[in-house]
Design a protein around this motif. Structure first.
Motif, PDB file in Angstrom:
ATOM      1  N   GLU A 182      60.606  70.793  19.393  1.00  0.00           N
ATOM      2  CA  GLU A 182      61.122  70.265  20.658  1.00  0.00           C
ATOM      3  C   GLU A 182      60.537  68.892  20.995  1.00  0.00           C
ATOM      4  OE1 GLU A 182      60.428  73.353  23.539  1.00  0.00           O
ATOM      5  OE2 GLU A 182      62.268  74.428  22.941  1.00  0.00           O
ATOM      6  N   ALA A 183      59.446  68.525  20.300  1.00  0.00           N
ATOM      7  CA  ALA A 183      58.839  67.211  20.532  1.00  0.00           C
ATOM      8  C   ALA A 183      59.375  66.147  19.577  1.00  0.00           C
ATOM      9  CB  ALA A 183      57.318  67.312  20.398  1.00  0.00           C
ATOM     10  N   LEU A 184      60.276  66.526  18.667  1.00  0.00           N
ATOM     11  CA  LEU A 184      60.837  65.553  17.729  1.00  0.00           C
ATOM     12  C   LEU A 184      61.586  64.466  18.484  1.00  0.00           C
ATOM     13  CD1 LEU A 184      62.250  67.885  14.908  1.00  0.00           C
ATOM     14  CD2 LEU A 184      60.302  66.319  14.718  1.00  0.00           C
ATOM     15  N   GLU A 185      61.503  63.246  17.985  1.00  0.00           N
ATOM     16  CA  GLU A 185      62.233  62.143  18.611  1.00  0.00           C
ATOM     17  C   GLU A 185      63.731  62.346  18.443  1.00  0.00           C
ATOM     18  OE1 GLU A 185      60.996  58.354  17.305  1.00  0.00           O
ATOM     19  OE2 GLU A 185      58.882  58.621  17.862  1.00  0.00           O
ATOM     20  N   SER A 186      64.443  62.234  19.527  1.00  0.00           N
ATOM     21  CA  SER A 186      65.888  62.459  19.506  1.00  0.00           C
ATOM     22  C   SER A 186      66.509  61.760  20.697  1.00  0.00           C
ATOM     23  CB  SER A 186      66.183  63.964  19.549  1.00  0.00           C
ATOM     24  OG  SER A 186      67.566  64.199  19.655  1.00  0.00           O
ATOM     25  N   ASP A 187      67.794  61.366  20.554  1.00  0.00           N
ATOM     26  CA  ASP A 187      68.497  60.740  21.669  1.00  0.00           C
ATOM     27  C   ASP A 187      68.612  61.697  22.848  1.00  0.00           C
ATOM     28  OD1 ASP A 187      68.793  58.461  20.180  1.00  0.00           O
ATOM     29  OD2 ASP A 187      70.772  59.017  19.412  1.00  0.00           O
ATOM     30  N   ASP A 188      68.724  62.979  22.560  1.00  0.00           N
ATOM     31  CA  ASP A 188      68.811  63.999  23.600  1.00  0.00           C
ATOM     32  C   ASP A 188      67.730  65.046  23.352  1.00  0.00           C
ATOM     33  OD1 ASP A 188      71.348  63.301  25.121  1.00  0.00           O
ATOM     34  OD2 ASP A 188      72.090  63.352  23.043  1.00  0.00           O
ATOM     35  N   PRO A 189      67.223  65.674  24.394  1.00  0.00           N
ATOM     36  CA  PRO A 189      66.189  66.702  24.225  1.00  0.00           C
ATOM     37  C   PRO A 189      66.656  67.819  23.301  1.00  0.00           C
ATOM     38  CG  PRO A 189      66.453  66.112  26.535  1.00  0.00           C
ATOM     39  CD  PRO A 189      67.585  65.460  25.799  1.00  0.00           C
ATOM     40  N   ILE A 190      65.706  68.332  22.522  1.00  0.00           N
ATOM     41  CA  ILE A 190      65.975  69.428  21.593  1.00  0.00           C
ATOM     42  C   ILE A 190      65.426  70.717  22.185  1.00  0.00           C
ATOM     43  CG2 ILE A 190      65.460  70.383  19.320  1.00  0.00           C
ATOM     44  CD1 ILE A 190      65.314  67.550  18.254  1.00  0.00           C
ATOM     45  N   THR A 191      66.234  71.747  22.111  1.00  0.00           N
ATOM     46  CA  THR A 191      65.779  73.084  22.495  1.00  0.00           C
ATOM     47  C   THR A 191      65.669  73.915  21.222  1.00  0.00           C
ATOM     48  OG1 THR A 191      66.870  72.955  24.653  1.00  0.00           O
ATOM     49  CG2 THR A 191      66.265  75.148  23.836  1.00  0.00           C
TER      50      THR A 191
END
Length: 303
Positions: A197-206
């Motif tokens: 969930e802390a991975l860099e992404s344009d949108d939050p990861i669940t």
């Protein structure tokens, strides 16, 4: 097989051997079975940082051959000395090479090895120690019958600690390790979920709950000490695990969600401390938290 064997195979014809001697500037009497040729593969003999001013048009292995030629007599001397070892060395070498799948041989070893270990300890107390092994099965999720294997390696000090646990504290390794191991497995899963969930992404990861493909846990040190009115047992070990989790984030076009999978390989070390109060009832050993001392992770995602 030596490095030069890749250039001059042992079954090469004499004509081809002559051609290769010429191509690689080898002497006419070069023998592929001589220590001159065998020594280049011995890193302790030649070192990995050896440098010199010699230049060759042939491959770099020629530099190793040149060095080996200068040390040829020393190599031969060491081999001859080994061959002239006394009877004790000869018999110990036979033991090291023995096939212990033979039950009669195993029984002979059980009968006579203790005397050898005793003699070894008489020459140096530090040499008489050895490792024995225990297998602990921890019920991680009892309701579904899932168990976690823990391999415990015990030296002399560790065996003394286990004897103290079992005979004085009336506890077992299984009892003491149960709660900390359950905690360790849960902590590994929680950390992996948080890492996804802390991975860099344009949108939050669940991330969904991480599930393990495998988890290995080893206890490689066990010691004890008395302080004040208690005895403290300290465990140390390492772990490795492979886990995966379902990951969800908003689709790049803003329409719906994007689902993909995360895979993780993690490893590290841990420590556990358990305390027995001398005034407490037997079986009153209290295990503290399992602390992860070192943590490394490698995360990958795929659609």
């Amino acid at each position: 097989m030596t490095q030069i064997d890749h250039i001059i195979p042992q079954d090469v014809s004499e004509i081809r051997l002559q051609e290769l001697r010429s191509s690689y500037s080898l002497p006419i009497d070069f023998d592929i079975h001589d220590p001159h040729n065998l020594a280049p593969i011995c890193i302790p003999c030649n070192g990995v940082e050896g440098k010199g001013n010699a230049t060759f048009e042939a491959p770099i292995v020629m530099t190793r051959l040149k060095t080996a030629e200068m040390r040829r007599s020393a190599v031969i001397g060491r081999v001859r000395k080994f061959g002239q070892s006394g009877k004790v060395a000869e018999h110990l070498l036979q033991v090291a090479m023995a096939d212990f799948s033979d039950p009669d041989l195993r029984q002979e070893f059980r009968d006579h090895a203790p005397a050898v270990v005793q003699i070894l300890a008489m020459t140096d107390q530090g040499l008489g120690d050895y490792h024995s092994f225990r297998l602990v099965e921890v019920a991680v999720w009892e309701e579904v019958g899932n168990y976690q294997r823990v391999d415990v390696a015990l030296d002399g000090r560790g065996r003394t600690a286990v004897a103290l646990l079992e005979e004085v504290c009336e506890s077992t390794l299984d009892d003491v390790l149960h709660d900390p191991v359950v905690q360790l497995v849960d902590e590994i899963r929680d950390r992996v979920t948080a890492a996804f969930e802390a991975l860099e992404s344009d949108d939050p990861i669940t991330a969904g709950d991480a599930t393990s493909d495998f988890v290995t846990i080893n206890v490689d040190s066990l010691d004890f000490r008395r302080f004040a009115g208690a005895v403290e047992f300290s465990f140390g070990g390492d772990f490795e695990a492979s886990l995966s989790a379902s990951l969800v984030r908003s689709a790049p076009d803003g329409d719906g969600t994007d689902e993909f999978q995360g895979d993780a390989v993690v490893s590290g070390t841990f420590s556990i401390v358990a305390v027995w109060e001398l005034a407490a009832d037997p079986t009153g050993v209290a295990a503290g938290d399992c602390i992860i001392d070192v943590w490394t992770q490698d995360l990958h995602t795929a659609r």
